[in-house]
Write a protein that holds these residues in place. Structure first.
Motif, PDB file in Angstrom:
ATOM      1  N   ILE A  62      43.244  44.551  49.793  1.00  0.00           N
ATOM      2  CA  ILE A  62      44.025  44.139  48.618  1.00  0.00           C
ATOM      3  C   ILE A  62      43.404  44.798  47.391  1.00  0.00           C
ATOM      4  CG2 ILE A  62      44.725  42.188  47.169  1.00  0.00           C
ATOM      5  CD1 ILE A  62      46.103  42.027  49.812  1.00  0.00           C
ATOM      6  N   PRO A  63      44.214  45.500  46.597  1.00  0.00           N
ATOM      7  CA  PRO A  63      43.668  46.150  45.403  1.00  0.00           C
ATOM      8  C   PRO A  63      43.277  45.117  44.339  1.00  0.00           C
ATOM      9  CG  PRO A  63      46.024  46.603  45.624  1.00  0.00           C
ATOM     10  CD  PRO A  63      45.612  45.792  46.805  1.00  0.00           C
ATOM     11  N   TRP A  85      37.264  40.909  37.734  1.00  0.00           N
ATOM     12  CA  TRP A  85      38.066  39.695  37.674  1.00  0.00           C
ATOM     13  C   TRP A  85      37.247  38.489  38.118  1.00  0.00           C
ATOM     14  CZ3 TRP A  85      42.654  42.097  40.797  1.00  0.00           C
ATOM     15  CH2 TRP A  85      43.329  43.022  39.987  1.00  0.00           C
ATOM     16  N   SER A  86      37.631  37.334  37.597  1.00  0.00           N
ATOM     17  CA  SER A  86      37.013  36.082  38.025  1.00  0.00           C
ATOM     18  C   SER A  86      37.551  35.705  39.410  1.00  0.00           C
ATOM     19  CB  SER A  86      37.345  34.965  37.030  1.00  0.00           C
ATOM     20  OG  SER A  86      38.716  34.608  37.131  1.00  0.00           O
ATOM     21  N   LYS A  87      36.908  34.720  40.016  1.00  0.00           N
ATOM     22  CA  LYS A  87      37.348  34.235  41.329  1.00  0.00           C
ATOM     23  C   LYS A  87      38.801  33.762  41.261  1.00  0.00           C
ATOM     24  CE  LYS A  87      36.138  30.678  44.715  1.00  0.00           C
ATOM     25  NZ  LYS A  87      35.212  29.573  45.004  1.00  0.00           N
ATOM     26  N   GLU A  88      39.147  33.026  40.203  1.00  0.00           N
ATOM     27  CA  GLU A  88      40.506  32.506  40.041  1.00  0.00           C
ATOM     28  C   GLU A  88      41.521  33.641  39.884  1.00  0.00           C
ATOM     29  OE1 GLU A  88      37.837  31.395  38.241  1.00  0.00           O
ATOM     30  OE2 GLU A  88      37.590  29.520  39.332  1.00  0.00           O
ATOM     31  N   GLU A  89      41.136  34.676  39.147  1.00  0.00           N
ATOM     32  CA  GLU A  89      42.035  35.819  38.965  1.00  0.00           C
ATOM     33  C   GLU A  89      42.256  36.551  40.279  1.00  0.00           C
ATOM     34  OE1 GLU A  89      41.248  37.065  34.319  1.00  0.00           O
ATOM     35  OE2 GLU A  89      39.761  37.665  35.822  1.00  0.00           O
ATOM     36  N   ILE A 133      42.113  35.248  43.233  1.00  0.00           N
ATOM     37  CA  ILE A 133      42.977  34.372  44.031  1.00  0.00           C
ATOM     38  C   ILE A 133      44.435  34.531  43.612  1.00  0.00           C
ATOM     39  CG2 ILE A 133      43.570  31.942  44.473  1.00  0.00           C
ATOM     40  CD1 ILE A 133      40.488  31.416  44.414  1.00  0.00           C
ATOM     41  N   ASP A 134      44.705  34.595  42.296  1.00  0.00           N
ATOM     42  CA  ASP A 134      46.075  34.772  41.811  1.00  0.00           C
ATOM     43  C   ASP A 134      46.665  36.091  42.299  1.00  0.00           C
ATOM     44  OD1 ASP A 134      46.191  32.354  40.492  1.00  0.00           O
ATOM     45  OD2 ASP A 134      45.670  33.200  38.529  1.00  0.00           O
ATOM     46  N   VAL A 135      45.875  37.154  42.268  1.00  0.00           N
ATOM     47  CA  VAL A 135      46.361  38.468  42.706  1.00  0.00           C
ATOM     48  C   VAL A 135      46.600  38.473  44.213  1.00  0.00           C
ATOM     49  CG1 VAL A 135      45.724  40.914  42.931  1.00  0.00           C
ATOM     50  CG2 VAL A 135      45.374  39.720  40.752  1.00  0.00           C
ATOM     51  N   VAL A 136      45.679  37.923  44.973  1.00  0.00           N
ATOM     52  CA  VAL A 136      45.843  37.867  46.433  1.00  0.00           C
ATOM     53  C   VAL A 136      47.065  37.023  46.794  1.00  0.00           C
ATOM     54  CG1 VAL A 136      44.795  37.024  48.583  1.00  0.00           C
ATOM     55  CG2 VAL A 136      43.420  38.344  46.956  1.00  0.00           C
ATOM     56  N   ASN A 137      47.261  35.909  46.105  1.00  0.00           N
ATOM     57  CA  ASN A 137      48.442  35.072  46.362  1.00  0.00           C
ATOM     58  C   ASN A 137      49.729  35.841  46.104  1.00  0.00           C
ATOM     59  OD1 ASN A 137      46.978  32.831  47.147  1.00  0.00           O
ATOM     60  ND2 ASN A 137      47.015  31.882  45.125  1.00  0.00           N
ATOM     61  N   PHE A 138      49.746  36.664  45.068  1.00  0.00           N
ATOM     62  CA  PHE A 138      50.930  37.474  44.782  1.00  0.00           C
ATOM     63  C   PHE A 138      51.221  38.425  45.953  1.00  0.00           C
ATOM     64  CE2 PHE A 138      52.527  41.605  43.345  1.00  0.00           C
ATOM     65  CZ  PHE A 138      53.807  41.224  42.987  1.00  0.00           C
ATOM     66  N   LYS A 166      49.216  37.716  34.347  1.00  0.00           N
ATOM     67  CA  LYS A 166      48.158  37.211  33.462  1.00  0.00           C
ATOM     68  C   LYS A 166      46.846  37.953  33.724  1.00  0.00           C
ATOM     69  CE  LYS A 166      49.783  32.541  32.564  1.00  0.00           C
ATOM     70  NZ  LYS A 166      49.483  31.112  32.703  1.00  0.00           N
ATOM     71  N   VAL A 167      46.692  38.477  34.926  1.00  0.00           N
ATOM     72  CA  VAL A 167      45.487  39.214  35.309  1.00  0.00           C
ATOM     73  C   VAL A 167      45.670  40.708  35.059  1.00  0.00           C
ATOM     74  CG1 VAL A 167      43.914  39.745  37.216  1.00  0.00           C
ATOM     75  CG2 VAL A 167      44.982  37.480  37.079  1.00  0.00           C
ATOM     76  N   VAL A 168      46.793  41.253  35.527  1.00  0.00           N
ATOM     77  CA  VAL A 168      47.087  42.685  35.413  1.00  0.00           C
ATOM     78  C   VAL A 168      48.152  42.846  34.329  1.00  0.00           C
ATOM     79  CG1 VAL A 168      47.864  44.743  36.651  1.00  0.00           C
ATOM     80  CG2 VAL A 168      46.571  42.980  37.859  1.00  0.00           C
ATOM     81  N   ARG A 169      47.710  43.054  33.106  1.00  0.00           N
ATOM     82  CA  ARG A 169      48.647  43.053  31.972  1.00  0.00           C
ATOM     83  C   ARG A 169      49.317  44.396  31.740  1.00  0.00           C
ATOM     84  NH1 ARG A 169      46.249  38.509  28.033  1.00  0.00           N
ATOM     85  NH2 ARG A 169      45.755  37.151  29.740  1.00  0.00           N
ATOM     86  N   SER A 170      48.635  45.476  31.986  1.00  0.00           N
ATOM     87  CA  SER A 170      49.205  46.791  31.673  1.00  0.00           C
ATOM     88  C   SER A 170      50.140  47.259  32.787  1.00  0.00           C
ATOM     89  CB  SER A 170      48.081  47.798  31.429  1.00  0.00           C
ATOM     90  OG  SER A 170      48.006  48.778  32.396  1.00  0.00           O
TER      91      SER A 170
END
Length: 91
Positions: A7-8, A13-17, A19-24, A50-54
């Motif tokens: 997973i890229p 990133w924080s642990k929570e971030e 997790i959000d990316v992996v969930n996506f 919220k994590v990957v804004r650009s």
């Protein structure tokens, strides 16, 4: 999702971030395999953004993921946005 998919993510990133990316990406995988609730996919993307804004960074991560899995996060999100009359989206 294939077992050998990396997973890229960014180590910044924080642990929570992470997790959000992996969930996506798990949502994208689900959309391809059995379908996913449209509203849930939109929420997962919102957290991802919220994590990957650009947009450029997003395109790079999407390309990396698609090259490994043959699954397009872009097309999943395009369908999720456009299929307002569908409860479940499936690729």
């Amino acid at each position: 999702m294939k077992d050998d998919v990396i997973i890229p993510i960014s180590m910044d990133w924080s642990k929570e971030e992470i997790i959000d990316v992996v969930n996506f990406y798990e949502g994208v995988d689900k959309a391809y395999k059995k379908g996913i609730d449209r509203e849930l996919m939109l929420v997962l993307y919102h957290h991802f953004k919220k994590v990957v804004r650009s947009k450029g960074e997003e395109k790079g991560y999407f390309k990396d993921y698609e090259e490994q899995t043959d699954q397009s996060p872009y097309h999943v999100m395009k369908l999720a946005r456009e299929a307002k009359d569908q409860k479940v989206i499936k690729m």
